[in-house]
Design a protein around this motif. Structure first.
Motif, PDB file in Angstrom:
ATOM      1  N   ILE A  36      -0.756  -9.315  -4.037  1.00 57.72           N
ATOM      2  CA  ILE A  36       0.450  -8.010  -3.997  1.00 57.72           C
ATOM      3  C   ILE A  36       1.411  -9.229  -5.241  1.00 57.72           C
ATOM      4  CG2 ILE A  36       2.639  -7.595  -2.801  1.00 57.72           C
ATOM      5  CD1 ILE A  36       0.824  -7.827  -0.686  1.00 57.72           C
ATOM      6  N   LEU A  37       1.948 -10.365  -5.507  1.00 59.43           N
ATOM      7  CA  LEU A  37       2.968  -9.935  -6.626  1.00 59.43           C
ATOM      8  C   LEU A  37       2.162  -9.529  -7.934  1.00 59.43           C
ATOM      9  CD1 LEU A  37       5.183 -11.123  -7.967  1.00 59.43           C
ATOM     10  CD2 LEU A  37       4.240 -13.731  -7.477  1.00 59.43           C
ATOM     11  N   ARG A  62      -5.578  -4.848   4.381  1.00 59.38           N
ATOM     12  CA  ARG A  62      -4.497  -3.973   4.620  1.00 59.38           C
ATOM     13  C   ARG A  62      -3.287  -4.194   4.904  1.00 59.38           C
ATOM     14  NH1 ARG A  62      -3.561  -4.797  11.263  1.00 59.38           N
ATOM     15  NH2 ARG A  62      -3.339  -6.375  10.561  1.00 59.38           N
ATOM     16  N   SER A  63      -2.441  -5.854   4.772  1.00 54.73           N
ATOM     17  CA  SER A  63      -0.984  -5.931   5.043  1.00 54.73           C
ATOM     18  C   SER A  63      -0.788  -5.068   3.656  1.00 54.73           C
ATOM     19  CB  SER A  63      -1.152  -7.176   4.905  1.00 54.73           C
ATOM     20  OG  SER A  63      -1.874  -7.851   3.797  1.00 54.73           O
ATOM     21  N   SER A  64      -0.994  -5.404   2.017  1.00 53.89           N
ATOM     22  CA  SER A  64      -0.783  -4.380   0.824  1.00 53.89           C
ATOM     23  C   SER A  64      -0.034  -2.699   1.453  1.00 53.89           C
ATOM     24  CB  SER A  64      -1.892  -4.308   0.307  1.00 53.89           C
ATOM     25  OG  SER A  64      -3.225  -4.012  -0.072  1.00 53.89           O
ATOM     26  N   ARG A  65      -0.538  -2.491   2.757  1.00 51.98           N
ATOM     27  CA  ARG A  65      -1.044  -1.008   3.311  1.00 51.98           C
ATOM     28  C   ARG A  65       0.618  -0.817   3.334  1.00 51.98           C
ATOM     29  NH1 ARG A  65      -7.082   0.833   5.581  1.00 51.98           N
ATOM     30  NH2 ARG A  65      -7.441  -0.060   4.219  1.00 51.98           N
ATOM     31  N   ALA A  66       1.104  -1.802   4.093  1.00 50.82           N
ATOM     32  CA  ALA A  66       2.885  -1.313   4.628  1.00 50.82           C
ATOM     33  C   ALA A  66       3.764  -1.568   3.427  1.00 50.82           C
ATOM     34  CB  ALA A  66       3.014  -2.899   5.264  1.00 50.82           C
ATOM     35  N   GLY A  79      -7.570  -1.062  -5.272  1.00 54.34           N
ATOM     36  CA  GLY A  79      -8.395  -1.938  -5.018  1.00 54.34           C
ATOM     37  C   GLY A  79      -8.019  -2.688  -3.944  1.00 54.34           C
ATOM     38  N   LEU A  80      -6.527  -2.860  -4.215  1.00 53.77           N
ATOM     39  CA  LEU A  80      -5.406  -3.343  -3.390  1.00 53.77           C
ATOM     40  C   LEU A  80      -5.696  -3.263  -1.625  1.00 53.77           C
ATOM     41  CD1 LEU A  80      -4.495  -5.946  -3.526  1.00 53.77           C
ATOM     42  CD2 LEU A  80      -1.950  -5.345  -3.615  1.00 53.77           C
ATOM     43  N   TRP A  81      -5.052  -1.799  -2.016  1.00 51.80           N
ATOM     44  CA  TRP A  81      -5.261  -0.259  -0.699  1.00 51.80           C
ATOM     45  C   TRP A  81      -6.698  -0.918  -0.163  1.00 51.80           C
ATOM     46  CZ3 TRP A  81      -7.129   3.356   1.357  1.00 51.80           C
ATOM     47  CH2 TRP A  81      -6.263   3.962   2.492  1.00 51.80           C
ATOM     48  N   ALA A  85      -9.781  -6.720   9.051  1.00 51.55           N
ATOM     49  CA  ALA A  85     -10.044  -5.844  10.972  1.00 51.55           C
ATOM     50  C   ALA A  85     -10.262  -4.270  10.986  1.00 51.55           C
ATOM     51  CB  ALA A  85     -10.110  -6.668  11.762  1.00 51.55           C
ATOM     52  N   ALA A  86      -9.004  -3.794  10.263  1.00 59.44           N
ATOM     53  CA  ALA A  86      -9.130  -2.587   9.828  1.00 59.44           C
ATOM     54  C   ALA A  86      -9.470  -2.207   8.858  1.00 59.44           C
ATOM     55  CB  ALA A  86      -8.027  -2.267  10.798  1.00 59.44           C
ATOM     56  N   VAL A  87      -9.706  -2.677   8.745  1.00 58.75           N
ATOM     57  CA  VAL A  87     -10.954  -2.209   6.685  1.00 58.75           C
ATOM     58  C   VAL A  87     -12.335  -2.187   7.030  1.00 58.75           C
ATOM     59  CG1 VAL A  87     -11.069  -2.367   4.504  1.00 58.75           C
ATOM     60  CG2 VAL A  87      -9.035  -3.691   5.770  1.00 58.75           C
TER      61      VAL A  87
END
Length: 137
Positions: free
Chosen positions: A80-81, A127-131, A121-123, A8-10
């Motif tokens: 992420i893994l 959005r959850s990877s940004r944390a 690319g992941l970032w 949503a925030a992306v």
């Protein structure tokens, strides 16, 4: 699978740029793993020049590791893994090139460039990877 809250925030441009970066990494790493699984003569010759011997078993093992890490990166719940594992793999490749005195910008830092694409690319797409990253809010 990312939830609505994750994307949503992306913004759409960021999402598609992240997908494109990740897609390039995925295609490159799958190709890299596939040529090691065969293994083509150029793979075993290069491994021998790098000091690892021309072992087809080692080449196949590295190919399998590469493909598994890349698939983990490609699948959203494990991305992420996969990024963490690919970062370690690329760091090992960089260390190998340092050990044999490869050219800095074209070969040693290639793993660094690819790592930036993995995490960038992941970032951009998740959005959850940004944390996990330094530049989160």
């Amino acid at each position: 699978m990312p939830t609505i809250a994750d994307t949503a925030a992306v913004s759409k441009p960021a999402l598609w740029t992240g997908r494109a970066l990740s897609g390039l990494v995925i295609v490159f790493m799958l190709f890299d793993g596939a040529i090691k699984l065969v293994p083509w003569p150029v793979v075993t010759e290069t491994m021998d020049r790098m000091g690892y011997g021309s072992s087809e078993t080692l080449a196949r093992s590295l190919g399998l590791i590469t493909v598994v890490c890349t698939v983990l990166y490609a699948v959203p719940p494990t991305s992420i893994l996969g990024a963490i594992l690919l970062t370690g793999y690329l760091g090992g490749a960089m260390a190998s090139h340092v050990r044999i005195d490869s050219p800095l910008f074209s070969q040693i830092l290639f793993g660094f460039y690819l790592g930036l694409m993995v995490w960038g690319g992941l970032w951009l797409r998740n959005r959850s990877s940004r944390a996990l990253m330094l530049f989160s809010r």
